[in-house]
Design a protein around this motif. Structure first.
Motif, PDB file in Angstrom:
ATOM      1  N   ALA A  65      -7.261  -0.822  -1.596  1.00  0.00           N
ATOM      2  CA  ALA A  65      -6.568   0.193  -0.792  1.00  0.00           C
ATOM      3  C   ALA A  65      -5.374   0.753  -1.551  1.00  0.00           C
ATOM      4  O   ALA A  65      -5.122   1.963  -1.541  1.00  0.00           O
TER       5      ALA A  65
ATOM      6  N   ARG B 175      -9.318  -6.511  -0.947  1.00  0.00           N
ATOM      7  CA  ARG B 175      -9.471  -5.236  -0.247  1.00  0.00           C
ATOM      8  C   ARG B 175      -8.153  -4.465  -0.212  1.00  0.00           C
ATOM      9  O   ARG B 175      -8.127  -3.237  -0.346  1.00  0.00           O
TER      10      ARG B 175
ATOM     11  N   LEU C  30      -5.828   3.850   5.186  1.00  0.00           N
ATOM     12  CA  LEU C  30      -6.321   3.151   4.000  1.00  0.00           C
ATOM     13  C   LEU C  30      -6.801   1.744   4.358  1.00  0.00           C
ATOM     14  O   LEU C  30      -7.828   1.287   3.859  1.00  0.00           O
ATOM     15  N   LEU C  31      -6.071   1.063   5.227  1.00  0.00           N
ATOM     16  CA  LEU C  31      -6.511  -0.255   5.680  1.00  0.00           C
ATOM     17  C   LEU C  31      -7.845  -0.148   6.410  1.00  0.00           C
ATOM     18  O   LEU C  31      -8.762  -0.960   6.192  1.00  0.00           O
TER      19      LEU C  31
ATOM     20  N   ILE D  55       0.829  -1.210   0.000  1.00  0.00           N
ATOM     21  CA  ILE D  55       0.000   0.000   0.000  1.00  0.00           C
ATOM     22  C   ILE D  55       0.863   1.259   0.000  1.00  0.00           C
ATOM     23  O   ILE D  55       0.491   2.291  -0.576  1.00  0.00           O
TER      24      ILE D  55
ATOM     25  N   ALA E  33      -4.895   4.640  -2.947  1.00  0.00           N
ATOM     26  CA  ALA E  33      -3.826   5.363  -2.253  1.00  0.00           C
ATOM     27  C   ALA E  33      -3.328   6.558  -3.051  1.00  0.00           C
ATOM     28  O   ALA E  33      -2.972   7.598  -2.484  1.00  0.00           O
TER      29      ALA E  33
ATOM     30  N   ARG F 295     -10.096   2.074   5.945  1.00  0.00           N
ATOM     31  CA  ARG F 295     -11.174   2.393   4.996  1.00  0.00           C
ATOM     32  C   ARG F 295     -11.681   1.170   4.259  1.00  0.00           C
ATOM     33  O   ARG F 295     -12.855   1.112   3.885  1.00  0.00           O
ATOM     34  N   VAL F 296     -10.833   0.182   4.057  1.00  0.00           N
ATOM     35  CA  VAL F 296     -11.295  -1.036   3.374  1.00  0.00           C
ATOM     36  C   VAL F 296     -11.640  -2.141   4.375  1.00  0.00           C
ATOM     37  O   VAL F 296     -11.807  -3.302   4.006  1.00  0.00           O
TER      38      VAL F 296
END
Length: 262
Positions: free
Chosen positions: A158, A154, A129-130, A107, A162, A132-133
């Protein structure tokens, strides 16, 4: 606003001493924040179109304007800088990752390559980001090989968001998932679109999947777009033989009115 404008795109391959036409005069548009579903049987050209648009393979003829720029004319450093604006999620996400990489490094790569955030802030951005998914921040330390298929999908999403793209191409991105995981990933994609205004070109052979997320659907057959229109119309009243065959292959389709309930 038109984000992507494709006109008369051609692509041919040499195979076994003969020429195979993968794309034959393909034209389409995609607006900001819109999902265009691209459907067709195996070999219809839809994956080739995805790879030409993302500049993984060159076009033989035609034009592509993305964000107002001549997308096919970009090269070298200019192309690398613009790639952040158009991302791709593959069906085989494990094959798209370095198998020795950690989730965090996967990511973080676009954050570093495109200089999205300063180095000191990348760890927090990866964690965000993690989250968010729907994955814990602690997953950043895991090997990409040690997470499930649904989790890898997922993570691929992400990584795609990003770089804060305007558009994501999804090439059979949920076809390998079971029904419950597929539904969750589709929910995530719809939510991200509503939050961030991302446009999707969603490639699939499965009209039920496309019905759940698409504003419009285009049908490909033998390298051409043979039908396109609002998703509910293409599915409810298919005009081409290729569309009728796809509709007939699915016992029950989700209506476009159910899109926000997926």
């Amino acid at each position: 606003m038109t984000l992507l404008d494709v006109k008369n795109l051609d692509k041919r391959y040499a195979s076994g001493g003969r020429t195979v036409t993968a794309l034959d005069g393909v034209s389409l548009t995609l607006s900001a924040g819109e999902t265009l579903g691209l459907a067709g049987a195996s070999g219809s050209g839809k994956s080739t179109l995805a790879r030409v648009l993302t500049r993984l393979v060159p076009a033989d003829a035609g034009t592509v304007r993305f964000g107002g720029e001549d997308w096919l004319a970009l090269s070298g450093g200019e192309l690398r800088r613009r790639r952040s604006r158009m991302q791709m999620v593959f069906q085989d996400v494990l094959g798209a990752f370095n198998p020795r990489a950690t989730v965090g490094s996967v990511i973080e790569d676009p954050l570093r390559i495109h200089d999205i955030v300063p180095k000191a802030e990348r760890g927090r951005e990866v964690a965000a980001l993690l989250d968010r998914v729907g994955l814990p921040a602690a997953y950043a330390a895991r090997s990409i090989r040690d997470v499930s298929g649904g989790q890898r999908q997922r993570i691929a999403i992400a990584r795609a968001i990003a770089s804060r793209p305007a558009m994501i191409v999804l090439d059979e991105a949920v076809s390998a998932l079971d029904v419950s995981l597929r539904e969750k990933v589709l929910e995530l994609l719809v939510a991200l679109q509503e939050e961030r205004g991302i446009a999707y070109l969603f490639v699939s052979h499965d009209l039920a999947v496309l019905a759940a997320v698409s504003h419009r659907i285009a049908i490909m057959d033998a390298g051409r777009i043979v039908e396109s229109g609002p998703a509910v119309e293409v599915i409810g009243n298919p005009q081409s033989s290729a569309a009728r065959a796809l509709v007939g292959a699915v016992p029950r389709l989700i209506g476009q009115e159910d899109r926000n309930a997926v």
